[in-house]
Design an enzyme around this catalytic site. Structure first.
Site, PDB file in Angstrom:
ATOM      1  N   HIS A 191      -8.970  10.003  -7.335  1.00  0.00           N
ATOM      2  CA  HIS A 191      -8.215   9.399  -8.445  1.00  0.00           C
ATOM      3  C   HIS A 191      -8.698   9.945  -9.792  1.00  0.00           C
ATOM      4  O   HIS A 191      -7.885  10.287 -10.650  1.00  0.00           O
ATOM      5  CB  HIS A 191      -8.348   7.867  -8.428  1.00  0.00           C
ATOM      6  CG  HIS A 191      -7.381   7.197  -7.527  1.00  0.00           C
ATOM      7  ND1 HIS A 191      -6.086   6.918  -7.886  1.00  0.00           N
ATOM      8  CD2 HIS A 191      -7.514   6.751  -6.244  1.00  0.00           C
ATOM      9  CE1 HIS A 191      -5.470   6.320  -6.883  1.00  0.00           C
ATOM     10  NE2 HIS A 191      -6.316   6.209  -5.879  1.00  0.00           N
ATOM     11  N   ALA A 249     -10.643   0.767 -14.163  1.00  0.00           N
ATOM     12  CA  ALA A 249     -10.709   0.857 -12.706  1.00  0.00           C
ATOM     13  C   ALA A 249     -11.600  -0.261 -12.173  1.00  0.00           C
ATOM     14  O   ALA A 249     -12.723  -0.440 -12.650  1.00  0.00           O
ATOM     15  CB  ALA A 249     -11.256   2.216 -12.296  1.00  0.00           C
ATOM     16  N   THR A 250     -11.088  -0.989 -11.194  1.00  0.00           N
ATOM     17  CA  THR A 250     -11.835  -2.128 -10.657  1.00  0.00           C
ATOM     18  C   THR A 250     -12.513  -1.829  -9.326  1.00  0.00           C
ATOM     19  O   THR A 250     -13.252  -2.660  -8.814  1.00  0.00           O
ATOM     20  CB  THR A 250     -10.898  -3.344 -10.471  1.00  0.00           C
ATOM     21  OG1 THR A 250      -9.894  -3.015  -9.523  1.00  0.00           O
ATOM     22  CG2 THR A 250     -10.272  -3.754 -11.799  1.00  0.00           C
ATOM     23  N   ALA A 251     -12.284  -0.649  -8.764  1.00  0.00           N
ATOM     24  CA  ALA A 251     -12.851  -0.299  -7.457  1.00  0.00           C
ATOM     25  C   ALA A 251     -14.345  -0.050  -7.549  1.00  0.00           C
ATOM     26  O   ALA A 251     -14.863   0.384  -8.584  1.00  0.00           O
ATOM     27  CB  ALA A 251     -12.159   0.942  -6.908  1.00  0.00           C
ATOM     28  N   ALA A 293       0.838  -1.193   0.000  1.00  0.00           N
ATOM     29  CA  ALA A 293       0.000   0.000   0.000  1.00  0.00           C
ATOM     30  C   ALA A 293       0.874   1.244   0.000  1.00  0.00           C
ATOM     31  O   ALA A 293       1.884   1.308   0.716  1.00  0.00           O
ATOM     32  CB  ALA A 293      -0.914  -0.008   1.223  1.00  0.00           C
ATOM     33  N   SER A 297       0.484   3.062  -8.419  1.00  0.00           N
ATOM     34  CA  SER A 297      -0.458   3.815  -9.251  1.00  0.00           C
ATOM     35  C   SER A 297       0.156   5.102  -9.761  1.00  0.00           C
ATOM     36  O   SER A 297      -0.046   5.480 -10.924  1.00  0.00           O
ATOM     37  CB  SER A 297      -1.742   4.117  -8.474  1.00  0.00           C
ATOM     38  OG  SER A 297      -2.420   2.919  -8.158  1.00  0.00           O
TER      39      SER A 297
END
Length: 179
Positions: free
Chosen positions: A49, A33-35, A10, A15
């Site tokens: 983001h 984006a997978t969030a 983290a 990114s």
């Protein structure tokens, strides 16, 4: 062209590096984006983001079907996938087995590796800490490690980021062959 996998803990700079590299690309950029915004804190992260990216970058929000999202990107597009960590979590929450997640990971990695344009994929390295206390956390740690290994096997280069610095990771058999 090239598939690059960026691994790290983290806030290791994964990114940020992926975005800096994309900013150097002369052509179009698509961020996959997978969030998912499941709470206020995650919604704020997603908003932040999005706000940091150039306005001409296309964002595709795809928490599940990574293979199709990557395949749909035009040939000359730089694709940035952020991140496998949340994608695997999403698939586990959908009830997929480890084998199903593994198949989908290999299929998506193969699509990414076969693209004519560059693809940079971000994922966390979660296997370096203590052994998790509960079965679901251990399953997730192990599964993400397997997914990361599948993507690394398909990648032209894999980098481990620590404190914003990158360490290239080599195929261990190639390293052993040098000795």
């Amino acid at each position: 062209m090239a598939l690059t996998l960026l691994l790290g803990g983290a806030r290791s700079g994964k990114s940020a590096l992926a975005e800096r590299a994309a900013a150097r690309w002369a052509g179009p950029v698509t961020v996959v984006a997978t969030a998912q915004a499941r709470d206020a804190e995650m919604a704020e992260r997603i908003r932040r983001h999005r706000g940091q990216r150039p306005a001409d970058w296309r964002t595709v929000e795809e928490p599940f079907d990574l293979e199709t999202a990557i395949a749909k990107a035009a040939a000359g597009t730089y694709v940035l996938v952020d991140c496998l960590t949340l994608w695997v979590s999403n698939l586990v929450e959908q009830g997929l087995t480890d084998e199903q997640v593994g198949r989908r990971a290999r299929a998506a990695a193969d699509v990414a590796a076969g693209r004519p344009g560059p693809t940079v994929v971000v994922s966390n390295e979660v296997g370096s800490g203590i052994v998790p206390a509960d079965a679901l956390s251990r399953r997730y740690r192990d599964l993400l490690g397997q997914v990361n290994a599948a993507w690394a096997a398909a990648a032209d280069q894999t980098l481990l980021l620590v404190a914003g610095r990158a360490v290239p990771l080599a195929d261990p058999l190639e390293v052993l062959a040098r000795d």
